[in-house]
Design a protein around this motif. Structure first.
Motif, PDB file in Angstrom:
ATOM      1  N   THR A 102       0.810  -1.220   0.000  1.00 21.03           N
ATOM      2  CA  THR A 102       0.000   0.000   0.000  1.00 21.03           C
ATOM      3  C   THR A 102       0.843   1.270   0.000  1.00 21.03           C
ATOM      4  O   THR A 102       0.285   2.374  -0.043  1.00 21.03           O
ATOM      5  CB  THR A 102      -0.937   0.034   1.224  1.00 21.03           C
ATOM      6  N   LEU A 103       2.166   1.147   0.065  1.00 18.68           N
ATOM      7  CA  LEU A 103       3.044   2.300   0.197  1.00 18.68           C
ATOM      8  C   LEU A 103       3.762   2.598  -1.112  1.00 18.68           C
ATOM      9  O   LEU A 103       3.816   1.761  -2.005  1.00 18.68           O
ATOM     10  CB  LEU A 103       4.069   2.051   1.309  1.00 18.68           C
ATOM     11  N   THR A 104       4.330   3.793  -1.196  1.00 17.49           N
ATOM     12  CA  THR A 104       5.112   4.187  -2.380  1.00 17.49           C
ATOM     13  C   THR A 104       6.593   4.318  -2.068  1.00 17.49           C
ATOM     14  O   THR A 104       7.372   4.653  -2.949  1.00 17.49           O
ATOM     15  CB  THR A 104       4.594   5.514  -2.958  1.00 17.49           C
ATOM     16  N   GLY A 155       6.880   8.492   1.240  1.00 11.97           N
ATOM     17  CA  GLY A 155       6.169   7.366   0.653  1.00 11.97           C
ATOM     18  C   GLY A 155       5.736   6.322   1.650  1.00 11.97           C
ATOM     19  O   GLY A 155       4.966   5.410   1.312  1.00 11.97           O
ATOM     20  N   ALA A 158       2.609   9.369   3.569  1.00 12.13           N
ATOM     21  CA  ALA A 158       1.504   9.973   2.824  1.00 12.13           C
ATOM     22  C   ALA A 158       0.420   8.970   2.438  1.00 12.13           C
ATOM     23  O   ALA A 158      -0.782   9.285   2.558  1.00 12.13           O
ATOM     24  CB  ALA A 158       2.034  10.695   1.587  1.00 12.13           C
ATOM     25  N   PRO A 159       0.757   7.759   1.963  1.00  9.22           N
ATOM     26  CA  PRO A 159      -0.315   6.855   1.524  1.00  9.22           C
ATOM     27  C   PRO A 159      -1.276   6.425   2.635  1.00  9.22           C
ATOM     28  O   PRO A 159      -2.414   6.057   2.347  1.00  9.22           O
ATOM     29  CB  PRO A 159       0.464   5.648   0.965  1.00  9.22           C
ATOM     30  N   ARG A 160      -0.819   6.459   3.893  1.00  9.33           N
ATOM     31  CA  ARG A 160      -1.703   6.053   5.008  1.00  9.33           C
ATOM     32  C   ARG A 160      -1.886   7.215   5.993  1.00  9.33           C
ATOM     33  O   ARG A 160      -2.085   7.002   7.173  1.00  9.33           O
ATOM     34  CB  ARG A 160      -1.111   4.828   5.722  1.00  9.33           C
ATOM     35  N   TRP A 161      -1.886   8.436   5.472  1.00 10.98           N
ATOM     36  CA  TRP A 161      -2.011   9.653   6.285  1.00 10.98           C
ATOM     37  C   TRP A 161      -3.365   9.674   6.975  1.00 10.98           C
ATOM     38  O   TRP A 161      -4.418   9.665   6.331  1.00 10.98           O
ATOM     39  CB  TRP A 161      -1.824  10.863   5.394  1.00 10.98           C
ATOM     40  N   ASP A 163      -5.090   7.469   8.354  1.00 11.12           N
ATOM     41  CA  ASP A 163      -5.896   6.354   7.861  1.00 11.12           C
ATOM     42  C   ASP A 163      -6.327   5.478   9.031  1.00 11.12           C
ATOM     43  O   ASP A 163      -5.533   4.712   9.592  1.00 11.12           O
ATOM     44  CB  ASP A 163      -5.065   5.545   6.861  1.00 11.12           C
ATOM     45  N   GLN A 294       2.264  13.967  -2.747  1.00 11.45           N
ATOM     46  CA  GLN A 294       1.547  12.695  -2.666  1.00 11.45           C
ATOM     47  C   GLN A 294       0.147  12.855  -2.074  1.00 11.45           C
ATOM     48  O   GLN A 294      -0.465  11.869  -1.668  1.00 11.45           O
ATOM     49  CB  GLN A 294       2.363  11.677  -1.871  1.00 11.45           C
TER      50      GLN A 294
END
Length: 356
Positions: A102-104, A155, A158-161, A163, A294
């Protein structure tokens, strides 16, 4: 609890010694026919062992050839040590199974991840990033390397900010009052042991005193923003390519919290004091810009810097607890002392009055 068997594997059948990553074990994990396998130690991990595997395969006819080399990470050492570390073993397997996709951030590809029911035995088969080289925590890194890591860390965050689905995964939660009580009960004895082991004086001793006084309220205070965090983001846990590319490894300390904990720990322990003073604001700004790129929209550069300063306590906390958990080694002792001296200087520079 499982115990090692005579052949070096645990009762779960997972290897607890690199010699027991046999062709049969590797073939099962990779779902291919392995004729032989050679291994060599890589890295300087103190909670688990990492080994480069070079397999010889039977003739392969499929479209995706198996990796020519890969890195196996597994639980080693006595059962009591593995029981103590079971939580971090569980974290890393959870990371590669559920979170990494799920991450970048630049993360090694995972070919297999297995763990025993009691979490004391595990094996990860990871992409070999060679010829990239592990950073040297004692030597420190150049400012441009720290900047590349900080930008890569966006990376992770940001993808699970903010969340809330992170809290559905086992072991991931914001600290509670009970967590603070537990930490308070063990922090001061561990700090006393650390002080005596290193005969601390001056600013380094003051930083440990500050940690003991401030860690409880800090850890219990809800962060203004949260994300998945690495928890031990420093250059020993980064592989550097010749082209300047970075790959982040060692995901045993994942948690949920203020994402600037990763950046504060990175910069205050991995840069020399002179380089940190000269470059930290620019690096924090580059990290913030990467967050915005992102999709993070509710976090100003002022918020980012304030959280960076507030997170400097991450360094002495990880140093004291990490030193207590790791097997003592000459390099480890030099590393922990170097990191403490650098982080104490950062605290003294940026938190007025903290160290007297």
């Amino acid at each position: 609890m499982s115990a090692p068997t005579a052949d070096g594997t645990g009762r779960s059948g997972l290897p607890t010694d690199p010699a027991d990553v046999t062709p049969e074990v590797l073939g099962r994990l990779l779902n291919t026919d392995v004729r032989s396998v050679r291994y060599e130690r890589v890295g300087s991990g103190q909670m688990a062992g990492s080994y480069r595997l070079t397999p010889e395969y039977a003739e392969h006819t499929g479209p995706n050839p198996p990796p020519a080399t890969l890195v196996a990470k597994l639980a080693i050492g006595e059962l009591s040590q593995r029981q103590f570390a079971a939580g971090v073993f569980r974290n890393e397997v959870l990371f590669y199974r559920r979170l990494a996709p799920t991450l970048t951030a630049p993360i090694p590809r995972c070919h297999a991840a297995e763990i025993s029911a009691d979490d004391t035995e595990f094996i990860l088969l990871l992409e070999d990033i060679a010829p990239a080289e592990q950073g040297d925590q004692i030597a420190g890194c150049a400012p441009e390397q720290a900047r590349a890591i900080a930008v890569a860390a966006a990376g992770i965050h940001a993808p699970r900010w903010c969340d809330n689905t992170l809290f559905e995964l086992p072991g991931l939660a914001l600290p509670t009052h009970d967590d603070r009580v537990l930490m308070d009960s063990i922090l001061e004895p561990m700090a006393d042991t650390f002080r005596n082991r290193f005969a601390l004086t001056g600013r380094a001793a003051d930083a440990v005193d500050w940690l003991v006084a401030e860690a409880g309220p800090w850890i219990e205070r809800p962060p203004r923003r949260f994300a998945l965090i690495h928890g031990d983001l420093r250059i020993d846990n980064v592989l550097f390519g010749a082209d300047g590319a970075v790959t982040i490894v060692d995901w045993q300390t994942i948690t949920v919290g203020n994402p600037l904990r990763d950046i504060a720990f990175l910069l205050s322990t991995s840069l020399t004091t002179a380089d940190r003073r000269a470059h930290e604001r620019e690096i924090v700004a580059a990290y913030h810009a990467a967050l915005i790129d992102q999709g993070v929209t509710d976090w100003s550069i002022e918020d980012c810097w304030e959280s960076y300063v507030d997170s400097l306590i991450q360094a002495p906390m990880i140093i004291v607890f990490g030193c207590g958990a790791a097997m003592p080694t000459e390099r480890g002792d030099r590393m922990f002392r170097t990191m403490l001296d650098r982080s104490a200087a950062a605290i003294d520079d940026l938190v007025p009055g903290a160290l007297g």
